[in-house]
Design a protein around this motif. Structure first.
Motif, PDB file in Angstrom:
ATOM      1  N   LEU A 172       0.820  -1.207   0.000  1.00 40.69           N
ATOM      2  CA  LEU A 172       0.000   0.000   0.000  1.00 40.69           C
ATOM      3  C   LEU A 172       0.856   1.260   0.000  1.00 40.69           C
ATOM      4  CD1 LEU A 172      -2.717  -1.084   2.616  1.00 40.69           C
ATOM      5  CD2 LEU A 172      -2.935  -1.050   0.125  1.00 40.69           C
ATOM      6  N   SER A 173       2.124   1.106  -0.356  1.00 41.81           N
ATOM      7  CA  SER A 173       3.044   2.249  -0.293  1.00 41.81           C
ATOM      8  C   SER A 173       2.646   3.370  -1.249  1.00 41.81           C
ATOM      9  CB  SER A 173       4.470   1.788  -0.592  1.00 41.81           C
ATOM     10  OG  SER A 173       4.560   1.203  -1.888  1.00 41.81           O
ATOM     11  N   GLY A 174       1.986   3.013  -2.351  1.00 41.22           N
ATOM     12  CA  GLY A 174       1.581   4.037  -3.315  1.00 41.22           C
ATOM     13  C   GLY A 174       0.209   4.602  -3.061  1.00 41.22           C
ATOM     14  N   VAL A 175      -0.442   4.155  -1.992  1.00 47.04           N
ATOM     15  CA  VAL A 175      -1.797   4.601  -1.676  1.00 47.04           C
ATOM     16  C   VAL A 175      -1.731   5.646  -0.570  1.00 47.04           C
ATOM     17  CG1 VAL A 175      -4.048   3.896  -0.789  1.00 47.04           C
ATOM     18  CG2 VAL A 175      -2.789   2.391  -2.350  1.00 47.04           C
ATOM     19  N   ARG A 176      -2.444   6.719  -0.755  1.00 48.68           N
ATOM     20  CA  ARG A 176      -2.500   7.752   0.269  1.00 48.68           C
ATOM     21  C   ARG A 176      -3.863   7.808   0.960  1.00 48.68           C
ATOM     22  NH1 ARG A 176       1.777   6.939   0.068  1.00 48.68           N
ATOM     23  NH2 ARG A 176       3.625   8.193  -0.410  1.00 48.68           N
ATOM     24  N   ARG A 177      -4.907   7.703   0.180  1.00 46.57           N
ATOM     25  CA  ARG A 177      -6.255   7.762   0.760  1.00 46.57           C
ATOM     26  C   ARG A 177      -7.072   6.598   0.214  1.00 46.57           C
ATOM     27  NH1 ARG A 177      -8.965  10.746   4.096  1.00 46.57           N
ATOM     28  NH2 ARG A 177     -11.205  11.081   3.892  1.00 46.57           N
ATOM     29  N   ILE A 178      -7.634   5.787   1.126  1.00 46.59           N
ATOM     30  CA  ILE A 178      -8.319   4.551   0.752  1.00 46.59           C
ATOM     31  C   ILE A 178      -9.759   4.581   1.268  1.00 46.59           C
ATOM     32  CG2 ILE A 178      -7.460   3.343   2.809  1.00 46.59           C
ATOM     33  CD1 ILE A 178      -7.318   0.789   1.081  1.00 46.59           C
ATOM     34  N   MET A 179     -10.671   4.087   0.469  1.00 43.82           N
ATOM     35  CA  MET A 179     -12.081   4.004   0.856  1.00 43.82           C
ATOM     36  C   MET A 179     -12.437   2.536   1.074  1.00 43.82           C
ATOM     37  SD  MET A 179     -15.482   5.624  -0.952  1.00 43.82           S
ATOM     38  CE  MET A 179     -14.945   5.230  -2.622  1.00 43.82           C
ATOM     39  N   ASP A 180     -12.970   2.241   2.263  1.00 39.62           N
ATOM     40  CA  ASP A 180     -13.394   0.887   2.612  1.00 39.62           C
ATOM     41  C   ASP A 180     -14.903   0.816   2.420  1.00 39.62           C
ATOM     42  OD1 ASP A 180     -13.705  -1.651   3.566  1.00 39.62           O
ATOM     43  OD2 ASP A 180     -12.994  -1.238   5.599  1.00 39.62           O
ATOM     44  N   VAL A 181     -15.333   0.224   1.308  1.00 38.51           N
ATOM     45  CA  VAL A 181     -16.746   0.170   0.951  1.00 38.51           C
ATOM     46  C   VAL A 181     -17.397  -1.025   1.647  1.00 38.51           C
ATOM     47  CG1 VAL A 181     -18.391  -0.120  -0.940  1.00 38.51           C
ATOM     48  CG2 VAL A 181     -16.373   1.329  -1.248  1.00 38.51           C
ATOM     49  N   GLY A 182     -18.463  -0.752   2.395  1.00 39.55           N
ATOM     50  CA  GLY A 182     -19.045  -1.786   3.246  1.00 39.55           C
ATOM     51  C   GLY A 182     -18.138  -2.062   4.425  1.00 39.55           C
ATOM     52  N   GLY A 183     -17.531  -0.996   4.949  1.00 37.54           N
ATOM     53  CA  GLY A 183     -16.479  -1.123   5.961  1.00 37.54           C
ATOM     54  C   GLY A 183     -16.942  -1.438   7.358  1.00 37.54           C
ATOM     55  N   GLY A 184     -18.256  -1.612   7.567  1.00 39.53           N
ATOM     56  CA  GLY A 184     -18.750  -2.010   8.881  1.00 39.53           C
ATOM     57  C   GLY A 184     -18.361  -1.025   9.965  1.00 39.53           C
ATOM     58  N   ALA A 185     -17.969  -1.545  11.119  1.00 35.72           N
ATOM     59  CA  ALA A 185     -17.620  -0.702  12.260  1.00 35.72           C
ATOM     60  C   ALA A 185     -16.211  -0.131  12.173  1.00 35.72           C
ATOM     61  CB  ALA A 185     -17.782  -1.489  13.559  1.00 35.72           C
ATOM     62  N   HIS A 208     -26.708   3.750   9.954  1.00 35.62           N
ATOM     63  CA  HIS A 208     -26.623   3.248  11.328  1.00 35.62           C
ATOM     64  C   HIS A 208     -25.290   2.553  11.588  1.00 35.62           C
ATOM     65  CE1 HIS A 208     -27.896  -0.398   9.237  1.00 35.62           C
ATOM     66  NE2 HIS A 208     -27.599  -1.115  10.293  1.00 35.62           N
ATOM     67  N   VAL A 209     -24.669   1.982  10.541  1.00 35.51           N
ATOM     68  CA  VAL A 209     -23.370   1.335  10.703  1.00 35.51           C
ATOM     69  C   VAL A 209     -22.269   2.392  10.802  1.00 35.51           C
ATOM     70  CG1 VAL A 209     -21.780  -0.376   9.772  1.00 35.51           C
ATOM     71  CG2 VAL A 209     -24.233  -0.633   9.399  1.00 35.51           C
ATOM     72  N   GLN A 214     -17.973   5.422  13.623  1.00 37.46           N
ATOM     73  CA  GLN A 214     -17.417   6.669  14.161  1.00 37.46           C
ATOM     74  C   GLN A 214     -17.007   6.514  15.613  1.00 37.46           C
ATOM     75  OE1 GLN A 214     -16.955   9.572  12.081  1.00 37.46           O
ATOM     76  NE2 GLN A 214     -15.530   9.781  13.806  1.00 37.46           N
ATOM     77  N   GLU A 215     -17.805   5.768  16.376  1.00 34.47           N
ATOM     78  CA  GLU A 215     -17.445   5.520  17.775  1.00 34.47           C
ATOM     79  C   GLU A 215     -16.122   4.768  17.866  1.00 34.47           C
ATOM     80  OE1 GLU A 215     -20.615   3.393  19.606  1.00 34.47           O
ATOM     81  OE2 GLU A 215     -22.100   4.989  19.327  1.00 34.47           O
ATOM     82  N   ARG A 216     -15.936   3.761  17.028  1.00 35.02           N
ATOM     83  CA  ARG A 216     -14.702   2.962  17.037  1.00 35.02           C
ATOM     84  C   ARG A 216     -13.520   3.795  16.542  1.00 35.02           C
ATOM     85  NH1 ARG A 216     -14.410  -2.233  19.370  1.00 35.02           N
ATOM     86  NH2 ARG A 216     -16.427  -3.271  19.180  1.00 35.02           N
ATOM     87  N   ILE A 217     -13.742   4.609  15.532  1.00 31.14           N
ATOM     88  CA  ILE A 217     -12.678   5.465  15.004  1.00 31.14           C
ATOM     89  C   ILE A 217     -12.199   6.433  16.078  1.00 31.14           C
ATOM     90  CG2 ILE A 217     -12.215   7.342  13.369  1.00 31.14           C
ATOM     91  CD1 ILE A 217     -14.214   5.833  11.461  1.00 31.14           C
TER      92      ILE A 217
END
Length: 345
Positions: A172-185, A208-209, A214-217
């Motif tokens: 992931l060295s070339g990745v700066r910003r990643i989107m986790d789709v269906g990322g759950g909690a 609701h997820v 956000q609480e976990r983050i």
């Protein structure tokens, strides 16, 4: 001469050990569940104890206490010396509530939420339809109220352990910003950002997820590095501004046409050269295994309209959707054994 050492019987018949182990598999899972729910591992975290002592502390009879402790010891969950029991290293690390990698919630979720569908597996095979009970089968299985809220917390440790291995295997060295789709909690993205300090990103899921995420983050100290965006990936456009998108244990929930729709939506949100990552328990291309992927596919049969797919199937969909430099990176973790990655042309 055929001997018992080679075949297990004097007549040359094969041993039935495999069948016995499969037939009684429920006994093991329910023993583990009972030990968690009665507080065995939590109580022993404070120190070794005898069966009578534990019976008093757990509020159960001496007979069931002795039976349960003996079974847990035989399964490698406890150790016993001079009549006193203590947690093994695995139990102490994963089965004591409050520990960072607590896994007990996942075990309970499987017993309470997943098992009812499995008990009707033959029906699922015959009907080609999910048998896991849901409050409203006509709604999306992930909508609020159609899946217990404990589901998301239960998967947190499972996803964290998977992401920990993924982070070390996938470049992931070339990745700066990643989107986790269906990322759950948020477990996967939190762990990836923890392992790669240069990363930031967005958890995308239903409203609701996202509130749970956000609480976990916030609790992980990732506020500012990780944000959330509420979206239904079948109905809403995905946010832009990311150079990679991750689908972690998402596509096995859906059929081929739905998966192609999800991939198209992801690619619409990526810039040219952006990376799309599919993390899953991949079925072997010849569909002979492995066991964990094959059984997870059975789990999808009883619970969803999806299945676990092969790396070749994912790679083909990515190429057809407009990706190049498609390749598979293998690793070993509880929830995934590889990432199929491609770059948007």
């Amino acid at each position: 001469m055929i001997t018992e050492a080679h075949t297990g019987t004097s007549t040359g018949d094969p041993r039935p050990s495999l069948l016995i182990d499969l037939a009684t598999g429920l006994w093991k899972t329910q023993t583990l569940t009972a030990a968690i729910e009665t507080g065995v591992f939590e109580t022993l975290a404070a120190g070794a104890a005898s069966a009578p002592q534990l019976a008093v502390k757990l509020g159960i009879g001496e007979r069931p206490a002795e039976i349960l402790l003996t079974a847990c010891t035989a399964l490698g969950l406890l150790e016993q010396q001079d009549g006193r029991y203590c947690n093994t290293a695995v139990s102490d690390h994963y089965l004591v509530p409050g520990r960072p990698d607590y896994f007990g919630g996942y075990v309970q979720m499987v017993a309470q939420y997943t098992a009812p569908g499995w008990l009707r597996a033959t029906e699922a095979v015959r009907s080609d339809a999910p048998t896991k009970p849901v409050p409203d089968p006509d709604r999306n299985m992930f909508e609020e109220g159609n899946r217990p809220e404990s589901f998301w917390d239960a998967l947190f440790a499972f996803s964290t352990l998977t992401a920990r291995q993924m982070a070390g295997a996938v470049d992931l060295s070339g990745v700066r910003r990643i989107m986790d789709v269906g990322g759950g909690a948020g477990a996967t993205l939190i762990e990836l950002c923890r392992q790669h300090p240069h990363l930031s990103g967005t958890v995308v899921d239903l409203p609701h997820v996202c509130a749970l995420a956000q609480e976990r983050i916030d609790a992980a100290g990732m506020t500012g590095r990780i944000d959330t965006a509420a979206a239904d990936f079948f109905a809403d456009p995905l946010p832009s501004g990311h150079d990679a998108i991750l689908l972690s244990m998402i596509l096995h929930d859906w059929d081929e046409n739905q998966n192609r729709q999800i991939l198209a939506s992801c690619l619409d949100a990526l810039p040219s050269g952006g990376t799309l990552l599919i993390s899953e328990l991949l079925v072997d291309d010849d569909k002979s295994g492995p066991v964990d992927a094959a059984l997870m596919s059975m789990n999808m049969l009883v619970g969803t309209w999806g299945r676990n797919y092969t790396g070749a199937e994912y790679a083909g969909w990515l190429r057809e959707a407009g990706c190049d430099r498609v390749r598979t990176v293998r690793f070993d973790s509880p929830g995934a054994n590889g990432v199929v990655r491609g770059e948007k042309a």
